[in-house]
Write an enzyme that holds these catalytic residues in place. Structure first.
Site, PDB file in Angstrom:
ATOM      1  N   GLU A 116       0.408  16.956  14.616  1.00  0.00           N
ATOM      2  CA  GLU A 116       1.307  16.034  13.711  1.00  0.00           C
ATOM      3  C   GLU A 116       0.925  14.517  14.519  1.00  0.00           C
ATOM      4  O   GLU A 116       1.036  14.188  15.378  1.00  0.00           O
ATOM      5  CB  GLU A 116       2.765  16.424  14.351  1.00  0.00           C
ATOM      6  CG  GLU A 116       3.908  15.444  13.684  1.00  0.00           C
ATOM      7  CD  GLU A 116       4.323  14.185  14.134  1.00  0.00           C
ATOM      8  OE1 GLU A 116       3.863  13.109  13.676  1.00  0.00           O
ATOM      9  OE2 GLU A 116       5.059  14.295  15.281  1.00  0.00           O
ATOM     10  N   CYS A 164       7.239   8.170  14.566  1.00  0.00           N
ATOM     11  CA  CYS A 164       6.140   8.730  13.464  1.00  0.00           C
ATOM     12  C   CYS A 164       6.634   8.837  12.125  1.00  0.00           C
ATOM     13  O   CYS A 164       5.956   8.728  10.884  1.00  0.00           O
ATOM     14  CB  CYS A 164       5.400  10.009  13.715  1.00  0.00           C
ATOM     15  SG  CYS A 164       6.698  11.397  14.095  1.00  0.00           S
TER      16      CYS A 164
END
Length: 535
Positions: free
Chosen positions: A306, A340
């Protein structure tokens, strides 16, 4: 009644159980008692009064390998990002410690994979219960080492614990298949089996949740793990190790090797290239992810990543302005913009642009309060370090030099070197750094657009695609845009989209695989086809 598992062939430690719901009994001379004295840093316990009375057992400074708390040859300081004060000295693990942790995980895997799904489920549930019981202390540790406002830290601990709860349930739902073949004397079976030892490398912005999201799935599948936490926030990972031990997670199943920024590269390489490691799971920058992919390629390891994002937040003319502003506030300023999936660029259609910018600026001034994370009312804590502040400052200066206008904020905050004012820019164009470089800070740049096609083109121009958001009241437009955005997750009229039940991950250079949800456990399982003949 106690039951023992003893597998001499794999050289594993003796594991003692009671069924159901008994804690593991380590062999004599093994595990340091979870309830015994803990060498926690006095500075951390006394910090700003915010950690007064914190359980000493949760303030660990050594590595946790094979069920034992072990020092390293050296230590490194962990600092409070709000004040710069040292919180404590933590074991600075190197390659030797990393390899020992992998070996411990590998030996434990021989036994852990044979533990029933029901028992793994029970142990994960105990770990979850302990997190809930200790949620206040765990939240204060997060605030101390990351600067995150305490209210958000509490939210992270619940989010983190929910992953353990979720995967404790998923552990009992790992099903295979039966395939009927053309041959009448054969049956085909598909088994799902744990992949092996997983190297787990986690970031500082969610120092607890990013661990449980990975480790919960791995342990539920029957894998063992070696966790390398971010050098800025190792205390959360070590506190989780203490609770895992208290929950009865067997020795070697969950290992933690903290290290300094100086050692991070070699430790990461050591665990990712070790032949005993079968799986790598990483959350962090795209740049680092590419390096780890290179390490994985040499031995063809399974990888989940990720990575970075550049989340667009699109506001169409049909949007409800108040709802869009509320979504923008939630999406942009959670954890001071250090997530993020934070909105990185705001694309606002011309007809609603001025009203949105005005309302957004007013909401920022009214609702955002910069301060120490332990202070009541703080919504914006410090950035993790001065390098992060310099990046935001560079993007603001670049944008202003190219014609952007500062609506509010725009400079460092007077509270200290790691604080930056929540900033809103308008008249932003696509040649500015803030539109094609992930900010990871409290900066909201607004780009004006005219057509839906233009907005989609701008949003999809990025080489990353983690999350995207848009606000619209047009049903047909909602379906078109949701399908056309090149991202792994889309928020439609919603600024907060993460949930343990839903798959988390991106496309393009934002990563590989999915975490959370019913799909998350598959990242730690392999399929085995069995042909049963002669029937």
């Amino acid at each position: 009644m106690a039951t023992c598992i003893w597998l001499r062939s794999c050289g594993a430690r003796r594991l003692g159980w009671t069924f159901p719901g008994c804690r593991l009994r380590p062999r004599a001379g093994g595990l340091v008692p979870a309830s015994g004295p803990a060498p926690g840093p006095a500075q951390l316990r006394c910090y700003a009064g915010g950690l007064a009375g914190l359980s000493a057992a949760l303030l660990r400074t050594d590595s946790f390998v094979g069920g034992r708390w072990l020092p390293a040859a050296a230590t490194f300081p962990v600092q409070d990002p709000a004040s710069g004060a040292a919180l404590g000295m933590v074991a600075d693990c190197g390659v030797r410690e990393a390899r020992a942790a992998v070996r411990a995980a590998y030996e434990a895997f021989c036994c852990w994979r044979e533990v029933s799904a029901k028992e793994r489920s029970s142990l994960l549930r105990k770990w979850y219960n302990l997190m809930i019981q200790n949620k206040d202390d765990l939240a204060r540790i997060i605030t101390a080492e990351s600067g995150k406002p305490l209210k958000e830290a509490h939210g992270e601990i619940l989010y983190s614990a929910f992953f353990l709860e979720w995967f404790s349930e998923e552990a009992r739902r790992v099903y295979g298949d039966i395939i009927y073949t053309p041959a009448k004397d054969r049956r085909a079976l598909v088994l799902k089996q744990p992949i092996g030892v997983a190297a787990v490398i986690t970031p500082w912005n969610f120092p607890s949740a990013m661990i449980t999201r990975k480790v919960g799935a791995a342990l539920a599948a029957g894998c063992t793990v070696v966790v390398k936490p971010a050098e800025d926030t190792p205390f959360s990972a070590l506190a989780l190790a203490e609770l895992a031990s208290q929950a009865g997670i067997p020795s070697g199943v969950y290992n933690v090797i903290p290290c300094s920024r100086k050692n991070a590269k070699e430790v990461g390489e050591a665990i990712c290239t070790d032949p005993l490691v079968s799986k790598i799971s990483f959350t962090g920058s795209t740049t680092t992810g590419k390096i780890l992919l290179h390490h994985a390629a040499n031995s063809v390891k399974r990888v989940s990543m990720e990575l970075g994002g550049l989340a667009p937040f699109i506001v169409f003319d049909s949007a409800n302005v108040d709802q869009a502003v509320a979504g923008a506030m939630a999406s942009k300023f959670r954890n001071t913009g250090q997530t993020c999936v934070c909105s990185n660029q705001f694309l606002v259609q011309r007809g609603i642009h001025d009203a949105f910018v005005k309302a957004f600026a007013e909401a920022m001034k009214k609702n955002l309060r910069v301060g120490n994370g332990f202070e009541e009312g703080t919504t914006q804590g410090p950035l993790i370090n001065e390098k992060a502040v310099e990046k935001v400052e560079k993007q603001v200066n670049d944008a202003v030099s190219k014609g952007a206008t500062v609506v509010t904020g725009g400079k460092r905050h007077q509270l200290g070197k790691n604080f930056f004012e929540p900033t809103l820019l308008c008249n932003v164009t696509q040649d500015m750094l803030c539109t094609h470089e992930e900010t990871f800070g409290p900066l909201a740049p607004v780009i004006k657009f005219d057509t839906e096609e233009e907005a989609i083109a701008i949003a999809n121009a990025a080489d990353v695609g983690l999350a995207g958001y848009f606000y619209s009241q047009d049903p047909a437009q909602i379906w078109r845009v949701a399908e056309q955005l090149e991202v792994g997750m889309v928020g439609v009229n919603e600024g907060l989209i993460s949930s343990v039940e839903c798959p988390f991950g991106g496309v393009k250079q934002s990563g590989l695989g999915r975490e959370g949800s019913k799909y998350g456990i598959d990242e730690y399982l392999e399929l085995k086809y069995v042909c049963y003949g002669g029937l």
